[in-house]
Scaffold this active site. Structure first.
Site, PDB file in Angstrom:
ATOM      1  CB  SER A  10      31.167  41.729  30.654  1.00  0.00           C
ATOM      2  OG  SER A  10      30.888  42.990  31.280  1.00  0.00           O
ATOM      3  CG  HIS A  35      35.460  42.752  31.544  1.00  0.00           C
ATOM      4  ND1 HIS A  35      36.539  43.356  31.412  1.00  0.00           N
ATOM      5  CD2 HIS A  35      34.451  44.017  31.329  1.00  0.00           C
ATOM      6  CE1 HIS A  35      36.461  44.534  30.824  1.00  0.00           C
ATOM      7  NE2 HIS A  35      35.337  45.002  30.580  1.00  0.00           N
ATOM      8  CG  ASP A  37      32.152  46.614  31.679  1.00  0.00           C
ATOM      9  OD1 ASP A  37      33.220  46.953  31.221  1.00  0.00           O
ATOM     10  OD2 ASP A  37      31.628  45.906  31.217  1.00  0.00           O
ATOM     11  CG  MET A  39      30.428  52.107  32.444  1.00  0.00           C
ATOM     12  SD  MET A  39      28.924  51.656  31.545  1.00  0.00           S
ATOM     13  CE  MET A  39      29.464  50.281  30.621  1.00  0.00           C
ATOM     14  CG  HIS A  68      36.950  48.188  30.787  1.00  0.00           C
ATOM     15  ND1 HIS A  68      35.763  47.923  29.767  1.00  0.00           N
ATOM     16  CD2 HIS A  68      37.692  49.662  30.067  1.00  0.00           C
ATOM     17  CE1 HIS A  68      35.872  48.646  28.747  1.00  0.00           C
ATOM     18  NE2 HIS A  68      37.071  49.439  28.852  1.00  0.00           N
ATOM     19  CG  MET A  70      34.731  52.059  29.957  1.00  0.00           C
ATOM     20  SD  MET A  70      33.279  51.007  29.576  1.00  0.00           S
ATOM     21  CE  MET A  70      33.327  50.009  30.898  1.00  0.00           C
ATOM     22  CG  MET A 139      36.484  49.713  24.155  1.00  0.00           C
ATOM     23  SD  MET A 139      35.735  48.928  25.194  1.00  0.00           S
ATOM     24  CE  MET A 139      33.983  48.770  24.772  1.00  0.00           C
ATOM     25  N   GLY A 144      29.907  52.122  27.058  1.00  0.00           N
ATOM     26  CA  GLY A 144      28.805  52.574  27.762  1.00  0.00           C
ATOM     27  C   GLY A 144      27.653  51.649  28.242  1.00  0.00           C
ATOM     28  CG  PHE A 145      24.700  51.504  26.924  1.00  0.00           C
ATOM     29  CD1 PHE A 145      23.737  51.700  28.032  1.00  0.00           C
ATOM     30  CD2 PHE A 145      25.328  52.718  26.313  1.00  0.00           C
ATOM     31  CE1 PHE A 145      23.359  52.859  28.341  1.00  0.00           C
ATOM     32  CE2 PHE A 145      24.930  53.914  26.738  1.00  0.00           C
ATOM     33  CZ  PHE A 145      23.887  54.081  27.701  1.00  0.00           C
ATOM     34  N   GLY A 147      25.219  44.550  25.494  1.00  0.00           N
ATOM     35  CA  GLY A 147      24.352  44.201  24.448  1.00  0.00           C
ATOM     36  C   GLY A 147      24.229  44.933  23.073  1.00  0.00           C
ATOM     37  CG  ASP A 172      34.868  44.755  26.580  1.00  0.00           C
ATOM     38  OD1 ASP A 172      33.733  44.333  26.621  1.00  0.00           O
ATOM     39  OD2 ASP A 172      34.956  45.872  27.467  1.00  0.00           O
ATOM     40  N   GLY A 173      33.080  43.938  23.634  1.00  0.00           N
ATOM     41  CA  GLY A 173      31.919  44.528  23.161  1.00  0.00           C
ATOM     42  C   GLY A 173      31.393  43.706  21.619  1.00  0.00           C
ATOM     43  N   GLY A 174      30.055  43.228  22.116  1.00  0.00           N
ATOM     44  CA  GLY A 174      29.516  42.456  21.028  1.00  0.00           C
ATOM     45  C   GLY A 174      29.945  41.195  20.630  1.00  0.00           C
TER      46      GLY A 174
END
Ligand code: DX5
Ligand code: ZN
Length: 215
Positions: A10, A35, A37, A39, A68, A70, A139, A144-145, A147, A172-174
């Protein structure tokens, strides 16, 4: 038959002052896709970048661009992201009055159409689009963020969606090696990772490790 695991860094976690080098680094590490993002500061409490940056990314790589959105009004900006050279465009079910229409518009333009859902959104919210979506992006953090920590409570939902849907399932995420393993076991075949890959000293090895995960 199990689908091959593909991995997409990402770019949100890349150093934007040297984006061209970061794209090259991902290519050399054998990323399968990139990827992006997007926003808008409305649907999510952060602002990232828009179609002109996607166009610049497109100029610098042949890798699949997985965009993606958002954003609150994806229909309004859809053509701009298509024209920028996206290959996959994913929109959020929470934002859409007419989800089938926008997915059809994406497919009519010759792109792959993805639908995404937030951690608190149920799998059932997707029932009207399962026959038309090429990909579902699940998700595993609040969007939004980068990390943030992987929300393990999303795993049963991944399993449920895998039972309902034969297409590509993206997480997606973490994501790091351990959480990628959990997601793949639950049915994921496309893995996005931002912080884990861009802060890595050996992105190639970290991508390879995820690609070798077994269900
Ligand atoms: C979050 C974004 C993610 C983010 C992932 O809203 O959709 O794609 O870049 O970043 P990490 O892998 O750091 O959680
Ligand atoms: Zn994303």
């Amino acid at each position: 038959m199990d689908k091959e695991i593909t991995v997409g860094p990402s770019l949100l976690a890349a150093d934007f002052s040297m984006l061209k080098d970061e794209i090259k680094r991902a290519e050399e590490a054998k990323a399968d896709f990139l990827h992006c993002d997007i926003m808008d500061g409305h649907f999510v409490p952060n602002i990232s970048f828009g179609p002109s940056i996607v166009k610049d990314i497109r100029k610098n790589t042949e890798l699949t661009l997985d965009v993606h959105l958002m954003i609150e009004d994806a229909q309004k900006y859809l053509n701009a992201f298509i024209d920028a050279g996206s290959d996959i465009i994913t929109v959020h079910i929470e934002t859409l009055k007419e989800p089938r229409k926008i997915l059809e518009d994406i497919k009519c333009a010759g792109l792959k159409a993805g639908i995404s859902l937030n951690p608190e959104t149920s799998a059932d919210s997707l029932k009207d689009v399962l026959d038309i979506a090429d990909m579902i992006l699940i998700m595993t953090v609040h969007p939004g963020f980068g990390g943030q920590s992987f929300i393990k409570d999303c795993l049963p939902k991944i399993e449920k969606i895998r039972e309902m849907f034969d297409g590509d399932l993206e997480v997606d995420g973490g994501i790091n090696y351990e959480t990628a393993q959990l997601a793949v076991k639950a049915g994921i075949n496309m893995v996005i990772a931002g912080t884990h890959l861009f802060s890595s000293h050996d992105m190639k090895k970290d991508i390879e490790n995820i690609k070798c995960l077994k269900r």
